[in-house]
Design an enzyme around this catalytic site. Structure first.
Site, PDB file in Angstrom:
ATOM      1  N   SER A   9     121.024  72.180  30.730  1.00 43.56           N
ATOM      2  CA  SER A   9     119.982  73.207  30.623  1.00 43.56           C
ATOM      3  C   SER A   9     120.094  74.085  29.380  1.00 43.56           C
ATOM      4  O   SER A   9     119.132  74.727  28.992  1.00 43.56           O
ATOM      5  CB  SER A   9     119.965  74.088  31.870  1.00 43.56           C
ATOM      6  OG  SER A   9     121.078  74.949  31.889  1.00 43.56           O
ATOM      7  N   LYS A  13     122.790  80.703  31.062  1.00 42.57           N
ATOM      8  CA  LYS A  13     121.423  80.761  30.535  1.00 42.57           C
ATOM      9  C   LYS A  13     121.371  81.824  29.437  1.00 42.57           C
ATOM     10  O   LYS A  13     122.303  82.593  29.240  1.00 42.57           O
ATOM     11  CB  LYS A  13     120.410  81.137  31.629  1.00 42.57           C
ATOM     12  CG  LYS A  13     120.419  80.278  32.856  1.00 42.57           C
ATOM     13  CD  LYS A  13     119.881  78.901  32.630  1.00 42.57           C
ATOM     14  CE  LYS A  13     119.936  78.111  33.937  1.00 42.57           C
ATOM     15  NZ  LYS A  13     119.789  76.696  33.747  1.00 42.57           N
TER      16      LYS A  13
END
Length: 183
Positions: A41, A79
């Site tokens: 991700s 993230k």
């Protein structure tokens, strides 16, 4: 029974080792600790199986890479912080707007260049479409993975409480050719 000289020698060897172990424990518990990235991700910024150091000290700012307790499973996610309290977020035609101001995202360049010219790397959205509010409330962050097409992030699970942030990614130490500061 050890002689006095043998005991002193043993103490001279073991004392520094003991102090080093205690110092390492304190350093790891309160300042920095190692972790491993799982998944794609954050590619290409951080790849699967990269080894990173996470800082527990300092303020979290927009565009920092953070590790936090996942809101939807018993795991941790890494993230990028896109929005902080008070921000209005919008994506339009692959451009990030924060509080109405266009922001460059150079960390996305490699992935965007690999796409077809007419395809969007990040789908259009407004913060209201995702969380039902226009601005990020106090105590929360809006996070997204750099691999926007393959990231489970605030677009899916909403805002994350700042209290769930474990720390900021500061350094990649493996693989060795990519060793260095992140961001």
């Amino acid at each position: 029974m050890l002689s006095l000289k043998a005991r002193r020698t043993l103490l001279a060897v073991l004392l520094p080792i003991g102090i080093a172990i205690i110092a390492l424990f304190i350093f790891r518990s309160y300042f920095y600790f190692p972790s491993t990235v799982y998944g794609e991700s954050m590619a290409p910024t951080l790849e699967d199986q990269n080894k990173i150091l996470i800082s527990r000290v300092g303020n979290i700012d927009r565009f920092d890479e953070v590790v936090f307790h996942a809101p939807d499973q018993d795991a941790s996610y890494v993230k990028r912080v896109i929005g902080v309290p008070g921000d209005k977020i919008e994506y339009k035609n692959d451009v990030l707007y924060v509080n109405g101001k266009k922001h460059a995202e150079p960390y996305l360049k490699e992935m965007k260049n690999a796409m077809q010219e007419d395809a969007l790397f990040t789908n259009n959205f407004k913060l209201r479409d995702v969380i039902g509010e226009d601005t990020i409330p106090d105590g929360y962050l809006f996070v997204m993975g750099d691999n926007r097409r393959n990231s489970k992030d605030s677009r899916m699970f909403g805002l994350i409480p700042q209290s769930t942030v474990i720390g900021e990614v500061k350094f990649r130490y493996y693989p060795f050719p990519q060793m260095g500061l992140t961001n």
